[in-house]
Design an enzyme around this catalytic site. Sequence first.
Site, mmCIF file in Angstrom:
data_model
loop_
_atom_site.group_PDB
_atom_site.id
_atom_site.type_symbol
_atom_site.label_atom_id
_atom_site.label_comp_id
_atom_site.label_asym_id
_atom_site.label_seq_id
_atom_site.Cartn_x
_atom_site.Cartn_y
_atom_site.Cartn_z
ATOM 1 C CG ASP A 1 65.856 24.740 -1.738
ATOM 2 O OD1 ASP A 1 65.946 25.766 -1.045
ATOM 3 O OD2 ASP A 1 64.896 23.945 -1.665
ATOM 4 C CE1 TYR B 1 63.245 14.126 -1.315
ATOM 5 C CE2 TYR B 1 62.405 14.944 0.779
ATOM 6 C CZ TYR B 1 62.451 14.997 -0.597
ATOM 7 O OH TYR B 1 61.722 15.935 -1.272
ATOM 8 C CE LYS C 1 62.426 13.163 -6.617
ATOM 9 N NZ LYS C 1 62.919 11.869 -6.144
HETATM 10 C C1 F6R Z 1 59.738 18.485 -2.687
HETATM 11 C C2 F6R Z 1 59.733 19.442 -1.575
HETATM 12 C C3 F6R Z 1 58.545 19.508 -0.697
HETATM 13 C C4 F6R Z 1 58.843 18.984 0.708
HETATM 14 C C5 F6R Z 1 57.617 19.028 1.622
HETATM 15 C C6 F6R Z 1 57.943 18.591 3.053
HETATM 16 O O1 F6R Z 1 60.930 18.542 -3.389
HETATM 17 O O2 F6R Z 1 60.673 20.160 -1.370
HETATM 18 O O3 F6R Z 1 57.441 18.849 -1.242
HETATM 19 O O4 F6R Z 1 59.362 17.688 0.630
HETATM 20 O O5 F6R Z 1 57.070 20.308 1.673
HETATM 21 O O6 F6R Z 1 58.981 19.374 3.502
HETATM 22 P P1 F6R Z 1 59.598 19.305 4.969
HETATM 23 O O7 F6R Z 1 59.919 17.851 5.191
HETATM 24 O O8 F6R Z 1 60.805 20.175 4.879
HETATM 25 O O9 F6R Z 1 58.546 19.809 5.894
HETATM 26 MG MG MG Z 2 63.196 23.662 -0.762
HETATM 27 MG MG MG Z 3 63.288 23.207 -5.381
#
Ligand code: F6R
Ligand code: MG
Ligand code: MG
Length: 381
Positions: free
Chosen positions: A10, A227, A230
């Site tokens: 990603d 974190y 994923k």
């Molecule tokens: C799960 C994922 C999303 C983010 C969520 C919060 O793998 O990528 O669910 O965790 O959108 O993202 P941030 O913390 O970047 O605002």
């Molecule tokens: Mg992403």
């Molecule tokens: Mg992804």
Amino acid sequence: MLTLSVIKADVGGYVGHSSMHPDLESKAREELAKAQQSGLLIDFHVTHAGDDLQLIMTHELGEDSTDVHRLAWETFEACTAVAKSLKLYGAGQDLLVDAFSGNVKGQGPGVAEMAFTERPSEPVIVFMADKTAAGAWNLPIYRMFADPFNTAGLVIAPTLQEGFRFEVHDVMENKRIFFDCPEDTYALLAFIGAPARYTLRAVYSRANGEVAAVSSTQRLALIAGRYVGKDDPVCVVRCQGNFPAVGVVLEPFTHPHIVEGWMRGSHCGPLMPCALRDCQPRRFDGPPRVIGAGFQLANGKLVGPVDMFDDPSFDEARHTASMVADYLRRHGPFEPHRLPLAEMEYTTMPQLMKKLADRWESLDGKEARKVEAVKSRRGRY
Ligand code: F6R
Ligand code: MG
Ligand code: MG
């Protein structure tokens, strides 16, 4: 020997974490085309699963080739630059280190590679998932290669009756074990039924020792120590002949099983099989998706892809997944929709714990002693 390498990362989402900007794929194609012209690659295909850029490559350099891994790393870097120029979301997210050091494993990107001699006809399916974790393949791979109620060939085809050998990784202890099925079936299930810790890395035919399937097992949070999104794993499966038929390799996905991932990587939800065009997780950043790109290999050329889940016979599975998503969503922040605490350790939960640490008061006396006794019993496992 031919090597099929699938390397993914990603490197920026559009919009948010939901999908991929076409400029990233164009940039990746441009980079891989140069590598094909130079003779490094035989062929390649670039696609995406949600916000993950997928590089599917064939070459003759074997698994873990520094040249191929460097190519993937530099391609992700070039795409990160594009993502930054468009201010896409989480640009360069999965590139966890500043400099490439010989192999992308442990540096953020996910890898599934297999080296084999191409058969007279070589059908393969590359499965790619978004908004879920490495263990998501445990159940479908088990069903493809060990469940006679899924795979008719295990019962009625002499080519499959010797069974398959499963390589399982303990991602916490960094060790592996092999199980020979059918005789080791129960022991295999005892471990892979806990996919957060035990992930199926590869499957081999017991008839001829050939590799049948490989998956990416890296857990981003364990690598990064925090974190960072994923794993969004990939998996490659060889089909037909001494391996399960295409139809039974797809069959496990008619059951949208529950996987971890979804919003903030902190929830469980159904894995929805969908066409490539529909792999854009949006509802609550999900639900988690899986796509299947089918190829026939012809002297290393990737003939395809065929969009394997672009088939109305998977409509029911998608519908079930939506119903399960509805049901789970109504739990809001409660377990089991939200992951159990042990898994939340690999999300943003430790930060919250730290923030509130001063507000906890200890309880003395009998109750506290009972809790200590339970904790010490748990420690035994
Ligand atoms: C799960 C994922 C999303 C983010 C969520 C919060 O793998 O990528 O669910 O965790 O959108 O993202 P941030 O913390 O970047 O605002
Ligand atoms: Mg992403
Ligand atoms: Mg992804």
